[in-house]
Design a protein around this motif. Sequence first.
Motif, mmCIF file in Angstrom:
data_model
loop_
_atom_site.group_PDB
_atom_site.id
_atom_site.type_symbol
_atom_site.label_atom_id
_atom_site.label_comp_id
_atom_site.label_asym_id
_atom_site.label_seq_id
_atom_site.Cartn_x
_atom_site.Cartn_y
_atom_site.Cartn_z
ATOM 1 N N GLU A 506 0.848 -1.325 -0.160
ATOM 2 C CA GLU A 506 0.262 -0.013 -0.343
ATOM 3 C C GLU A 506 0.924 1.546 0.119
ATOM 4 N N THR A 507 1.915 0.930 0.988
ATOM 5 C CA THR A 507 2.791 2.489 0.507
ATOM 6 C C THR A 507 3.528 2.941 -0.138
ATOM 7 N N PHE A 509 3.258 1.613 -3.635
ATOM 8 C CA PHE A 509 1.542 1.865 -4.166
ATOM 9 C C PHE A 509 0.873 3.362 -4.790
ATOM 10 N N SER A 510 0.766 3.721 -3.322
ATOM 11 C CA SER A 510 0.562 4.789 -3.115
ATOM 12 C C SER A 510 1.378 6.543 -3.298
ATOM 13 N N GLN A 511 2.305 6.071 -2.903
ATOM 14 C CA GLN A 511 3.712 6.776 -3.926
ATOM 15 C C GLN A 511 4.325 7.190 -5.108
ATOM 16 N N ILE A 513 2.027 5.434 -7.342
ATOM 17 C CA ILE A 513 0.494 6.526 -8.363
ATOM 18 C C ILE A 513 0.671 8.080 -7.891
ATOM 19 N N LYS A 514 1.401 8.589 -7.046
ATOM 20 C CA LYS A 514 1.587 10.060 -6.276
ATOM 21 C C LYS A 514 2.338 10.591 -7.575
#
Length: 525
Positions: A506-507, A509-511, A513-514
């Motif tokens: 999750e960490t 993937f979110s970074q 995407i950002k």
Amino acid sequence: AGPGTLIMATGVQDFNWTEYDRLNEIKGHLEIALLEKHLLQEELRKLREETNAEMLRQELDRERQRRMELEQKVQEVLKARTEEQTAQQPPKGQAQANNGAERRSQGLSSRLQKWFYERFGEYVEDFRFQPEENTVETEEPLSARRLTENMRRLKRGAKPVTNFVKNLSALSEWYSVYTSAIAFTVYMNAVWHGWAIPLFLFLAILRLSLNYLIARGWRIQWSIVPEVSEPVEPPKEDLTVSEKFQLVLDVAQKAQNLFGKMADILEKIKNLFMWVQPEITQKLYVALWAAFLASCFFPYRLVGLAVGLYAGIKFFLIDFIFKRCPRLRAKYDTPYIIWRSLPTDPQLKERSSAAVSRRLQTTSSRSYVPSSTPAGLGKEEDAGRFHSTKKGNFHEIFNLTENERPLAVCENGWRCCLINRDRKMPTDYIRNGVLYVTENYLCFESSKSGSSKRNKVIKLVDITDIQKYKVLSVLPGSGMGIAVSTPSTQKPLVFGAMVHRDEAFETIFSQYIKITSAAASGGDS
């Protein structure tokens, strides 16, 4: 003191792993071991194919030739010895006369030796010194079925001991009032009249007699605590790989808990006698001196009477009251208090680590001066400057700028192994280490080499695909890996054996995407 405090806090945090995390870590290591086994099998197959069979055949022929030559030499030596013996034999008549005299002289001694050997030879052989044979027991290979069977055998073998302990506990707790009252009266009477040892011997004989009758087929069941029959699961003949793996994990967990309890008992006894806590061992020391002096100045009958009466009152009355009243037990039950106060080795280690951590925090708070921070350097920049891994400063390890530091979620990193399927050698194929995520990079620090060449740095904008990955499909669960695809690799890089795989995914993937969204918006503008 700042980096030292962070390192010590990291060590304390690592020590407080839960049992679930440890089992997951074992599962991850098993994945690595299976992969390494597969790679080594491939290397062995290649070596077998490359082996020159012709050289082995020639060497075998040379060994055969040497064996034949040795056999010929042995035959020649034996032939020469037989010829020498025939040449040294005397004439026939003289030989017969000499043989008759020798037989008459040796007849009496031989009969005497034979009689002595028949009577006492067996006893003489028993006292003959022989070298001690060192037998090496063959170890059985690991088998899930064999491991489960051994655990069941251990449980069945320990059942009589556990039943005996349960019956003693039931007597002490007055589970059956009439039985406990009769046992208390008989025991105190036997101790008062000096029959305690005959009583215990009679009980042992009675138990053996009952066991003999039970072995003969009699149905005799006597127990203070009613026995509860446990359901016996029939063993499965054909187990899948996933079921075998789960079975091994369950048995390993039971064995781990059993060994942990045994280790706690042994470590407490060791620490009691090694003066780890002097105030507790001092009580034992004084009690031993008192018992020694009492045994020297008082008659054994009086000492035995006092000890027997105290043991009966303690077992039947005092322990019953203490078990019913926990607050009284916590205040006045000296053996219980001493046993609970004895530390184990992990507890001692944790206490020493906590003491060192508090000492470092006190030192750092005393030596820290806020005004020493240079002007124009914010709190975030200061934290990034002082952040370091186990081998040095973070930006120096990965050759990044100073503003690149791990995110707050992964400040200590995630332990994992990097599986690079583009490499062929097993040493380069799998690397153990720690994975970090920064603002713009994915950084892997290898733990086996001090060189930065074995570390891996991946730009988040260069990642073409990221997804959860299961290294071995035969293992249960959803896997413990993350697959990352980049243009520079033919096959995705896999970060496997991660205990906190979902949190890491999750960490990252979110970074990801950002960063990709910011890059796309910047390109459009």
